[in-house]
Scaffold this active site. Structure first.
Site, short mmCIF file in Angstrom:
data_model
loop_
_atom_site.label_atom_id
_atom_site.label_comp_id
_atom_site.label_asym_id
_atom_site.label_seq_id
_atom_site.Cartn_x
_atom_site.Cartn_y
_atom_site.Cartn_z
N LYS A 186 5.64 -1.79 -0.14
CA LYS A 186 5.39 -3.23 0.51
C LYS A 186 6.53 -4.17 0.20
CE LYS A 186 1.34 -2.20 2.30
NZ LYS A 186 0.06 -1.68 1.37
C1 LIG Z 1 -1.22 -1.15 1.43
C2 LIG Z 1 -2.33 -1.89 2.19
C3 LIG Z 1 -3.62 -2.15 1.68
C4 LIG Z 1 -3.95 -1.71 0.16
O1 LIG Z 1 -3.05 -2.11 -0.87
P1 LIG Z 1 -2.99 -1.30 -2.39
O2 LIG Z 1 -2.18 -2.35 -3.12
O3 LIG Z 1 -2.14 -0.13 -2.15
O4 LIG Z 1 -4.55 -1.30 -2.72
C5 LIG Z 1 -4.71 -2.86 2.25
N1 LIG Z 1 -4.54 -3.36 3.58
C6 LIG Z 1 -3.73 -3.07 4.06
C7 LIG Z 1 -3.36 -3.37 5.49
C8 LIG Z 1 -2.27 -2.35 3.64
O5 LIG Z 1 -1.25 -1.94 4.37
#
Ligand SMILES: *Cc1c(COP(=O)(O)O)cnc(C)c1O
Length: 384
Positions: A186
């Site tokens: 991210k």
């Molecule tokens: C990455 C992601 C999540 C989950 O994030 P985590 O921190 O890995 O639990 C939820 N929604 C979207 C759209 C994502 O890309």
């Protein structure tokens, strides 16, 4: 895979993060404590708008806590997009409620607000929009629909740090809860981690309690409190979703760089836009005029005139040492969601069409101009 493989995503972690993690390890306090508290305060300041920030060990955990705090339970329906990661929808099932999937607007790749309104039933309790790729969903229209029908809104902002919508930071809009992700790929990362953000004191209080077993005070408070530290009360069957100080130590420094990372990603996006002009490629939607796109992902589509199929195209890039991904295999195609809710591609024509021709190109803050040109050269070769 060649030795100089160009990955799809890569975190940017500096000496500051490394030193801070080492310091946390040496401090004697490695679980939730002063660093997690500081990260929460810094995060609330970063967004502004008088929000509270609650650090958790993933965005999935934050989404679960947020929906729980909104009072969603068995018999309720929650409307969300089919064009997302399964975490957005699975947390609805955690609570025994049912997701109602709707299509996306092909001009933004975000939830289609007209389809949302058409999907509302007497059982509908909440709506979960996703700011796909880091471009804000049409929150003004969505919040108007929610207000009109008395529904709660939780934003899945896993892609959206920093993103603005109508000139305001995502996280400070008029929804009930917003959740960010600090997963490895991210826009900022703590390895695993997330942040729940709200302006509602009741939601903040409930999320804090449910984050740690339903205990009415956290371990660090107990450790530092004046009253005897052994005493606590369980007020609900909570979860184990707290963020460690090790992760928060990273997050504090990643957050300081978030705007700089966004600028680097925006430059990579601009370089792609320019280098892809003239190719039979549909480039990603940009932010609305005056708004900021976080550029978590750079998502393209192959035009109909392209003879090579997407899967083969991705293979050809991979053979040239370029990592790509697909966002997303829509939930209506995933066996669990498809079979549980009788979903067919015909119900989601926009998402289905996008899925069949989409891929996500390498995108990360450390990408150079020559990396971008290498990707585009490989794409030109793959098109022929
Ligand atoms: C990455 C992601 C999540 C989950 O994030 P985590 O921190 O890995 O639990 C939820 N929604 C979207 C759209 C994502 O890309």
């Amino acid at each position: 895979m060649t030795s100089d493989f160009l990955p799809f995503a890569l975190p940017e972690i500096g000496e500051e993060e490394i030193a801070a993690v080492v310091q946390a390890l040496r401090s004697g306090w490695v679980t939730t404590g002063p660093k997690a508290k500081q990260f929460e305060a810094d995060f609330a300041d970063f967004l502004g708008g008088g929000v509270q920030a609650i650090a958790v060990n993933s965005a999935t955990a934050g989404l679960h806590l947020g929906l729980e705090a909104l009072g969603v339970g068995p018999g309720d329906e929650v409307i969300t997009t089919t064009h997302t990661f399964t975490a957005t929808a699975e947390i609805i099932r955690y609570l025994g409620a049912d997701p109602v999937f709707v299509d996306v607007d092909p001009s933004t790749l975000c939830i289609d607000v007209t389809a949302v309104e058409a999907a509302i039933t007497p059982r509908t309790k909440a709506i979960i929009p996703v700011h796909f790729a880091g471009r804000a969903a049409d929150m003004q229209a969505l919040l108007a629909v929610a207000r009109k029908h008395g529904l709660r809104v939780m934003e899945d902002a896993a892609h959206a740090l920093p993103t603005t919508c109508g000139g305001k930071m995502v996280g400070t809009l008029d929804s009930d809860v917003t959740v960010f992700s600090f997963y490895a790929n991210k826009t900022i990362t703590t390895g695993e981690g997330g942040m729940l953000v709200t302006r509602d004191p009741e939601i903040a209080k409930r999320s804090r309690v449910m984050r740690l077993h339903g205990i009415n005070r956290d371990a660090f408070d107990r450790f530092t409190a004046k009253t005897p530290s052994w005493y606590y009360e369980i007020v609900a069957p909570g979860f184990k979703y707290n963020m460690t100080d090790i992760a928060a130590s990273m997050g504090i420094h990643q957050l300081k760089k978030a705007h700089a990372f966004q600028q680097k990603r925006a430059r990579v996006a601009a370089l792609y836009d320019e280098a892809l002009a003239g190719l039979p490629i549909i480039r990603p939607p940009h932010a609305a005029a005056g708004d900021v796109h976080s550029w978590h992902l750079y998502v393209i589509q192959l035009e109909d005139s392209v003879a090579v199929k997407r899967d083969q195209f991705v293979e050809r890039l991979f053979a040239q040492g370029i990592g790509c991904s697909v966002h997303y295999i829509p939930l209506h195609l995933q066996p669990y969601w498809r079979d549980t809710y009788n979903l067919t591609p015909e119900m989601f024509p926009a998402s289905q069409r996008i899925y069949e021709r989409t891929l996500s190109l390498p995108m990360y803050s450390r990408m150079t101009e020559s990396d971008v040109l290498r990707v585009v050269d490989a794409m030109k070769a793959a098109l022929n």
